[in-house]
Write a protein that holds these residues in place. Structure first.
Motif, PDB file in Angstrom:
ATOM      1  N   ALA A 338     -89.086 -17.405 -12.064  1.00 46.60           N
ATOM      2  CA  ALA A 338     -88.841 -18.396 -13.105  1.00 46.60           C
ATOM      3  C   ALA A 338     -89.173 -19.785 -12.566  1.00 46.60           C
ATOM      4  N   LEU A 339     -89.930 -20.542 -13.347  1.00 46.04           N
ATOM      5  CA  LEU A 339     -90.331 -21.890 -12.970  1.00 46.04           C
ATOM      6  C   LEU A 339     -89.507 -22.900 -13.762  1.00 46.04           C
ATOM      7  N   GLY A 340     -89.338 -24.089 -13.198  1.00 44.77           N
ATOM      8  CA  GLY A 340     -88.651 -25.119 -13.951  1.00 44.77           C
ATOM      9  C   GLY A 340     -87.991 -26.149 -13.066  1.00 44.77           C
ATOM     10  N   HIS A 341     -86.931 -26.767 -13.612  1.00 45.22           N
ATOM     11  CA  HIS A 341     -86.233 -27.828 -12.903  1.00 45.22           C
ATOM     12  C   HIS A 341     -84.850 -27.998 -13.496  1.00 45.22           C
ATOM     13  N   GLY A 342     -83.879 -28.275 -12.645  1.00 49.00           N
ATOM     14  CA  GLY A 342     -82.546 -28.643 -13.085  1.00 49.00           C
ATOM     15  C   GLY A 342     -82.353 -30.130 -12.937  1.00 49.00           C
ATOM     16  N   GLY A 343     -81.288 -30.667 -13.564  1.00 49.26           N
ATOM     17  CA  GLY A 343     -81.051 -32.095 -13.481  1.00 49.26           C
ATOM     18  C   GLY A 343     -79.588 -32.455 -13.589  1.00 49.26           C
ATOM     19  N   ASN A 344     -79.193 -33.490 -12.863  1.00 56.77           N
ATOM     20  CA  ASN A 344     -77.830 -34.013 -12.926  1.00 56.77           C
ATOM     21  C   ASN A 344     -77.862 -35.529 -12.926  1.00 56.77           C
ATOM     22  N   THR A 345     -76.981 -36.143 -13.722  1.00 52.22           N
ATOM     23  CA  THR A 345     -76.753 -37.581 -13.716  1.00 52.22           C
ATOM     24  C   THR A 345     -75.256 -37.799 -13.523  1.00 52.22           C
ATOM     25  N   PRO A 346     -74.784 -39.055 -13.448  1.00 50.44           N
ATOM     26  CA  PRO A 346     -73.336 -39.266 -13.301  1.00 50.44           C
ATOM     27  C   PRO A 346     -72.497 -38.672 -14.429  1.00 50.44           C
ATOM     28  N   GLY A 347     -73.134 -38.308 -15.573  1.00 53.64           N
ATOM     29  CA  GLY A 347     -72.333 -37.782 -16.665  1.00 53.64           C
ATOM     30  C   GLY A 347     -72.918 -36.595 -17.397  1.00 53.64           C
ATOM     31  N   ALA A 348     -74.011 -36.051 -16.931  1.00 52.70           N
ATOM     32  CA  ALA A 348     -74.659 -34.976 -17.683  1.00 52.70           C
ATOM     33  C   ALA A 348     -75.375 -34.008 -16.743  1.00 52.70           C
ATOM     34  N   SER A 349     -75.690 -32.824 -17.281  1.00 52.73           N
ATOM     35  CA  SER A 349     -76.452 -31.810 -16.547  1.00 52.73           C
ATOM     36  C   SER A 349     -77.424 -31.160 -17.516  1.00 52.73           C
ATOM     37  N   ALA A 350     -78.568 -30.742 -17.000  1.00 50.46           N
ATOM     38  CA  ALA A 350     -79.570 -30.100 -17.843  1.00 50.46           C
ATOM     39  C   ALA A 350     -80.374 -29.107 -17.024  1.00 50.46           C
ATOM     40  N   ASN A 351     -81.054 -28.206 -17.723  1.00 54.26           N
ATOM     41  CA  ASN A 351     -81.874 -27.200 -17.035  1.00 54.26           C
ATOM     42  C   ASN A 351     -82.985 -26.743 -17.965  1.00 54.26           C
ATOM     43  N   LEU A 352     -84.174 -26.569 -17.407  1.00 48.26           N
ATOM     44  CA  LEU A 352     -85.306 -25.997 -18.131  1.00 48.26           C
ATOM     45  C   LEU A 352     -85.954 -24.978 -17.212  1.00 48.26           C
ATOM     46  N   GLN A 353     -85.922 -23.705 -17.623  1.00 49.81           N
ATOM     47  CA  GLN A 353     -86.502 -22.628 -16.828  1.00 49.81           C
ATOM     48  C   GLN A 353     -87.327 -21.732 -17.748  1.00 49.81           C
TER      49      GLN A 353
END
Length: 618
Positions: A338-353
């Motif tokens: 699976a290809l993609g990227h995860g993400g975090n900020t001081p108040g949020a999280s995200a993921n695309l795979q």
């Protein structure tokens, strides 16, 4: 064509041919049977997701989820509240932050320019930068765009001015990069150390080559072609006023639902993680990476460019050369690649795979920082879990002291490197564990292991560095062996720092109590109090620096704390010099033992100040 170039061209054509054959012959067996790579039937997916979310609703603020396959939406759902106190329901109009998934916009932009022949992935990036822009390189070896994509250009970690409070001025991208130029710790291509600065540099190169601001470029060449009308990218989000207004309505929480307030910051290095928008836009971007059938992607003029983009370019050093990165996209090996990227900020999280073969993809957005239940749990639900450990494998001995490659080795935040250092100890059941992190390493092969964090699981590989010592390759960064003697010295410094602080505090409190009881002062007591005050002043000045870094305050606040550290270090040094000069007089005073202890505490503080470079405010 040179021999190396010819071989590279042939290898690329073989990769593209394999991908074409896989797609032309239909999707994977799992997709043909209407099931996800993990084995869940597509028709049951919505029920499975909603049952899973219901199970964790008590620790959920808001989560937006979509699953797609070959351009078609299989499931799209909005759960929880964007603001729990106001009971503001999560909906199609809720905007959340992508975090580091934004980096995928950089790599798509780069590949678009490569397709046009305006950029070469193997070219020295100094070709695209102003003369002397990279002014403090340690190694002569060229840095290429591939090094930036693989996060192995060798950059030191940057923490100062990463997130900037709303209202503070953020300069142009080139100026921000130049003012925060990191040191180069490693030879290019040798060590993987995740770098926000390196990705933002790639975004700046997009600006230089295209002649457009990075945000303008992305809007024109990515957002507009895909119909992404509800996503902003600039640090202020002013490139989309609707998104800017909607972001003010969002409230953020920790993974355990602690209220974080708006948690809205500006990312000065915005190509690394500032994108903010709706799930529908996020979904449109994901679908463009795995378009239906053999149709051309709206992101590129040629389908071959997309195939090249999704082809692995960095591999783990295991026996099977397992893919690790594909032109900036991280590769996760479970049931599929699976290809993609995860993400975090001081108040949020995200993921695309997504799985390029079956065409199945997942997008997740939450208003909870450091969230893993959905960003990791749903990923495992769709793409499968990591292999179960067995007793069959005896992994090589990796016990020892390691430190994360993504670290700070110079400047006043050097103590950060110590906090990232940890011993890996051999267990009793063919495993290794890290007591400081509550993490266990379980062999699933001679050179592969699982990382069991308790609630989440990851995977890693063992390789050898130039010295023959083991290096642990774990996702977005390497773990490098550290000299145990150096680690022991650092522990000793921290211990004597604690003792010096305790003694300094005791000295001041004791003097205050004696004064309140109107007892006579001890000889040299005033000097000892001043010295102890200097010790405490030094420590609290550094603590002020740390708190400003943690709270994402600007560099001028941090610099003020470091200037204070320098002043107190000089204060302590002056006391030591005076005391050494007066060494012969110690025996004349009943308090000579206290003077000696005060001197030792000052020496301990200065050793820490100089070793950890608390004085370095420039």
């Amino acid at each position: 064509m040179k021999k190396r170039g010819l071989m590279r061209w042939i290898s690329l054509q073989l990769v593209v041919l394999i991908l074409v054959m896989m797609a032309a012959g239909g999707v994977s067996q799992a997709a043909e049977q209407g099931v996800t790579p993990s084995g869940i039937h597509v028709s049951d997916l919505e029920t499975e997701i909603e049952t899973y979310i219901e199970e964790y609703k008590d620790t959920t603020a808001a989560v937006s989820v979509a699953v797609f396959q070959n351009g078609e939406t299989i499931h799209e759902g909005y759960y929880g509240n964007g603001n729990m106190e106001m009971e503001l329901k999560n909906s199609t109009e809720t905007v959340m932050e992508w975090g580091s998934v934004t980096k995928m916009l950089v790599w798509v932009s780069v590949m678009q320019l490569v397709e046009l022949g305006e950029m070469n992935l193997s070219e020295d990036i100094r070709t695209y930068l102003p003369e002397g822009f990279l002014s403090n390189l340690k190694y002569d070896q060229p840095i290429t765009m591939m090094n930036l994509m693989h996060h192995n250009a060798g950059w030191e970690e940057q923490l100062i001015d990463l997130f900037i409070p709303i209202g503070e001025e953020v300069g142009e991208l080139g100026d921000v990069l130049k003012s925060s130029l990191p040191n180069q710790l490693y030879e290019p291509g040798t060590v993987v150390a995740y770098s926000n600065w390196g990705v933002s540099l790639a975004g700046y190169i997009v600006e230089r080559v295209s002649g457009m601001g990075f945000s303008d470029y992305v809007h024109k060449h990515i957002f507009e072609p895909l119909g992404m009308e509800h996503t902003a990218l600039l640090p202020t989000l002013e490139d989309n006023s609707w998104v800017n207004e909607q972001r003010d309505l969002l409230k953020c929480y920790s993974a355990d639902l602690r209220d974080l307030g708006p948690s809205r910051y500006q990312l000065a290095l915005y190509p690394a993680g500032m994108a903010t928008g709706t799930l529908e836009d996020f979904l449109l971007f994901g679908k463009a990476l795995v378009p239906k059938g053999r149709d051309r992607s709206e992101l590129f003029r040629k389908r071959e460019t997309l195939d090249q983009f999704l082809s692995p370019t960095l591999f783990y050093h295991d026996e099977k050369n397992t893919p690790r990165n594909a032109h900036g996209l991280w590769v996760d090996k479970t049931e599929v690649l699976a290809l993609g990227h995860g993400g975090n900020t001081p108040g949020a999280s995200a993921n695309l795979q997504f799985d390029p073969i079956s065409g199945i993809g997942l997008v997740v957005m939450t208003n909870q920082s450091g969230e893993t239940v959905y960003n990791i749990g749903l990923q495992e639900m769709i793409f499968g879990k990591y292999p179960e450990p067995t007793d069959e494998f005896q992994m090589r001995n990796i016990s020892g002291v390691y430190t994360q490659a993504r670290t700070i080795k110079t400047g006043a935040l050097r103590l950060y490197s110590f906090l990232l250092t940890m011993p890996f100890l051999s267990g009793n059941e063919n495993n290794f564990y890290v007591p400081m992190m509550g993490m266990e390493l379980i062999p699933v092969g001679f050179d592969r292991f699982l990382l069991d964090y308790g609630e989440t699981v990851g995977t890693g590989f063992v390789s050898e560095n130039k010295n023959g010592s083991p290096t642990l390759e774990i996702g977005v960064q390497d773990y490098l062996p550290k000299n145990p003697i150096v680690y022991a010295i650092e522990i000793f410094l921290i211990l004597i720092l604690g003792l010096a602080l305790i003694y300094s505090l005791y000295t001041i409190i004791r003097a205050l109590v004696r004064k309140l009881r109107k007892k006579p002062s001890e000889p040299k007591n005033g000097e000892r109090i001043l010295a102890s005050g200097g010790n405490l002043g030094l420590f609290f000045s550094f603590l002020y620096v740390v708190m400003n870094v943690i709270n994402y305050e600007t560099s001028r606040n941090i610099r003020l704390g470091l200037i204070l550290c320098t002043i107190f270090s000089a204060w302590i040094l002056i006391y030591l010099v005076r005391s050494i000069i007066a060494f012969k007089e110690w025996g004349k005073h009943l308090s000579s033992r206290k003077i000696f202890n005060t001197i030792l505490s000052c020496i301990a503080m200065l050793l820490n100040s100089f070793y950890w470079q608390w004085f370095k405010f420039w």
